[in-house]
Design a protein around this motif. Sequence first.
Motif, PDB file in Angstrom:
ATOM      1  N   MET A  75       0.772  -1.462  -0.037  1.00  0.00           N
ATOM      2  CA  MET A  75       0.041   0.067   0.096  1.00  0.00           C
ATOM      3  C   MET A  75       0.927   1.340   0.105  1.00  0.00           C
ATOM      4  O   MET A  75       0.741   2.168  -0.810  1.00  0.00           O
ATOM      5  CB  MET A  75      -1.080  -0.063   1.136  1.00  0.00           C
ATOM      6  CG  MET A  75      -2.102  -1.178   1.324  1.00  0.00           C
ATOM      7  SD  MET A  75      -2.987  -0.863  -0.056  1.00  0.00           S
ATOM      8  CE  MET A  75      -2.536  -2.141  -1.362  1.00  0.00           C
ATOM      9  N   SER A  76       1.899   1.382   0.910  1.00  0.00           N
ATOM     10  CA  SER A  76       2.823   2.566   1.062  1.00  0.00           C
ATOM     11  C   SER A  76       3.605   2.899  -0.423  1.00  0.00           C
ATOM     12  O   SER A  76       3.600   3.765  -1.032  1.00  0.00           O
ATOM     13  CB  SER A  76       3.729   2.566   2.235  1.00  0.00           C
ATOM     14  OG  SER A  76       3.071   2.679   3.217  1.00  0.00           O
ATOM     15  N   SER A  77       3.927   1.636  -1.119  1.00  0.00           N
ATOM     16  CA  SER A  77       4.580   1.685  -2.249  1.00  0.00           C
ATOM     17  C   SER A  77       3.793   2.309  -3.473  1.00  0.00           C
ATOM     18  O   SER A  77       4.289   3.277  -4.013  1.00  0.00           O
ATOM     19  CB  SER A  77       5.531   0.384  -2.496  1.00  0.00           C
ATOM     20  OG  SER A  77       4.491  -0.697  -2.787  1.00  0.00           O
ATOM     21  N   VAL A  78       2.761   1.585  -3.704  1.00  0.00           N
ATOM     22  CA  VAL A  78       2.062   2.053  -4.729  1.00  0.00           C
ATOM     23  C   VAL A  78       1.416   3.475  -4.792  1.00  0.00           C
ATOM     24  O   VAL A  78       1.387   4.166  -5.694  1.00  0.00           O
ATOM     25  CB  VAL A  78       0.893   1.044  -5.118  1.00  0.00           C
ATOM     26  CG1 VAL A  78       1.263  -0.364  -5.485  1.00  0.00           C
ATOM     27  CG2 VAL A  78      -0.200   0.889  -3.745  1.00  0.00           C
ATOM     28  N   HIS A  79       1.013   3.731  -3.459  1.00  0.00           N
ATOM     29  CA  HIS A  79       0.665   5.344  -3.263  1.00  0.00           C
ATOM     30  C   HIS A  79       1.648   6.243  -3.690  1.00  0.00           C
ATOM     31  O   HIS A  79       1.306   7.417  -4.171  1.00  0.00           O
ATOM     32  CB  HIS A  79      -0.152   5.447  -1.842  1.00  0.00           C
ATOM     33  CG  HIS A  79      -1.399   4.754  -1.591  1.00  0.00           C
ATOM     34  ND1 HIS A  79      -1.409   3.599  -1.083  1.00  0.00           N
ATOM     35  CD2 HIS A  79      -2.618   5.393  -1.876  1.00  0.00           C
ATOM     36  CE1 HIS A  79      -3.089   3.394  -1.174  1.00  0.00           C
ATOM     37  NE2 HIS A  79      -3.617   4.430  -1.708  1.00  0.00           N
ATOM     38  N   ALA A  80       3.071   5.868  -2.983  1.00  0.00           N
ATOM     39  CA  ALA A  80       4.134   6.681  -3.107  1.00  0.00           C
ATOM     40  C   ALA A  80       4.626   6.794  -4.741  1.00  0.00           C
ATOM     41  O   ALA A  80       4.810   7.887  -5.150  1.00  0.00           O
ATOM     42  CB  ALA A  80       5.274   6.470  -2.593  1.00  0.00           C
ATOM     43  N   LEU A  81       4.417   5.717  -5.476  1.00  0.00           N
ATOM     44  CA  LEU A  81       4.618   5.773  -6.921  1.00  0.00           C
ATOM     45  C   LEU A  81       3.661   6.496  -7.556  1.00  0.00           C
ATOM     46  O   LEU A  81       3.916   7.118  -8.765  1.00  0.00           O
ATOM     47  CB  LEU A  81       4.978   4.530  -7.160  1.00  0.00           C
ATOM     48  CG  LEU A  81       6.351   3.574  -6.826  1.00  0.00           C
ATOM     49  CD1 LEU A  81       6.430   2.234  -6.838  1.00  0.00           C
ATOM     50  CD2 LEU A  81       7.492   4.299  -7.494  1.00  0.00           C
ATOM     51  N   GLU A  82       2.411   6.295  -7.185  1.00  0.00           N
ATOM     52  CA  GLU A  82       1.351   6.900  -8.053  1.00  0.00           C
ATOM     53  C   GLU A  82       1.453   8.476  -7.773  1.00  0.00           C
ATOM     54  O   GLU A  82       1.363   9.337  -8.667  1.00  0.00           O
ATOM     55  CB  GLU A  82       0.134   6.461  -7.574  1.00  0.00           C
ATOM     56  CG  GLU A  82      -0.236   5.232  -8.197  1.00  0.00           C
ATOM     57  CD  GLU A  82      -1.378   4.312  -7.449  1.00  0.00           C
ATOM     58  OE1 GLU A  82      -2.010   5.108  -6.293  1.00  0.00           O
ATOM     59  OE2 GLU A  82      -1.555   3.155  -7.412  1.00  0.00           O
TER      60      GLU A  82
END
Lengths: 433, 141
Positions: A75-82
């Motif tokens: 969750m943290s990674s996909v939101h940061a990359l988005e």
Amino acid sequence: MKNSSKRVIEVKALARVEGEGALHVTLKDDEIVALRFQIFEPPRFFEAFLQGRSYNEVPDITARICGICPVAYQMSSVHALEQAFGLKLGENYAQLRRLLYCGEWIESHALHILMLHAPDFFGLSSVLELNQRFPQVVEQGLRLKKAGNALVTVVGGREVHPINVRVGGFYRAPERKELRELIPSLKEARNIAREVLDWVADFPFPELEIDYEFVSLKDPREYPMNRGRLVSNKGIDICADEFTTVFEERQVEHSNALHCLRRDTGGSYQVGPLARFNLCFEQLPASLQKIAAERGFTPPCNNPFKSIIARALETLYACQEALRIIDSYQRPDRPHLEPDIKVGSGSWFTEAPRGILFHSYDVDENGLIKRAEIVPPTSQNQARMEDDLRRLIPTLLHLPTEEMRAQCEQAIRNYDPCISCATHFLRLDIERL
Amino acid sequence: MILVAAGNRFRRDDGVGPRLLDLFPTQERFHWPGDPLSLLSRLEGHEQAIMVDAVQGDTPGQIHRWTWDEIPKEKPEAVTSSHRGPVVETLKLAEASGKLPPHFLLYAVEASDYSWGEGLSASVEAALASLEKRIRQDIER
């Protein structure tokens, strides 16, 4: 004249925390002269080996940091990359991600409450002994675990290290029918979570009140999981881009894990269920606020041992929330939106079961990771655990060594530490000079 | 019937269990990640379970086949982690809570190399064919 006294308390292996670590305390004339929470789990180097990898590998690679909370890393990674790509997703994706997180909260909290932490409150050394006294705990744990597993499997693709999460959404969005099949097990889990909450609320709690700085996400719309600003009860109110301006990770000689502290004061702070409960109580549904209040559990709560009640309340919440989301689920037309790959930077934090998990990335024009920074919750709580022990130990000096050690271990487990995540277990030595 | 492996395939001989699972692709199988609840959850409802794990010993590659009553339980295992529950303690919990299958076997393979990396030591590798054959015989019984 006072005689100089020396006392050594040593626990070779502090069990029931995740990873490898130790605690060493030196007391001279009942004064603490050294206290070191040591994490000697080897460094994991995830931030380094993400460099040069494609953005779309990040959620699956970072999920491998932890077998207990892989969804948090995803969750943290996909939101940061988005954020880095400027990609905004609709509310239906947000709700599906929240549903997946509910599954992880149920699994992780049930494991910690029933298998790891509850034995402490009865002076028992393991769940095996606890089960002899309270034969319901294993059954309750299993039913909760199964409900959480089923949810993670349907939304995430498999029960451990899910494979269905990607930048832009999911590889496959579940059918409404698949989610509705989860309702009976979630309703059963909700009833069990209520029983567990009633049970833990009556535990005998050591008396300890600490003036904490609690830090959690806060969003007016909902109890925090994937979104919100980072706030504290002592004035912090920031977005993810500002995280490293307010907090910094510092190396300490005695630990392989970095300590994350307030940059301005060097002070420790607490993240996790008790922080979320204290800062976001009003975001809980009124029915849960009432249930908590009927058990005398209302904010502010500054007794760290009562974190187990917050964890049980959150387990009940996650079951209810999952049922709510399933009831209103609208399958997205497309399982994901394609990001527009470009040079960028993005930072985000989400609420892992044990607290804030911060991710930050720089990406190049081909979508390759140039820089990765990951700050897990146990890094943030580590200094706070040491500070708690500095407060607790002076109240325990009259106790025999074994009891003193047991309460120190219990105080560490208040935080459900995940040391594998933080290295970036536990042996406890208390030495009296 | 469920085939269960404990161990880490990236710690050499500790990976003998998961390596054995690879040889039974059509069998219901479970590589236990370590937390007690997940093992109990998977054992629940089965009549038979066979578990494979590496153990410390003086004769690398030697295979021990134990029924539940035969498993040495008198000596507590070293506890070095939490979510990774000790094998015998977790199995005792399974028994106490009625989740241990009535027909339970533990195959323990003596290991010599627990260093980082993939691949078994020559002695444990050499024992794999015999281990597979004995487990197939147990499944067919």
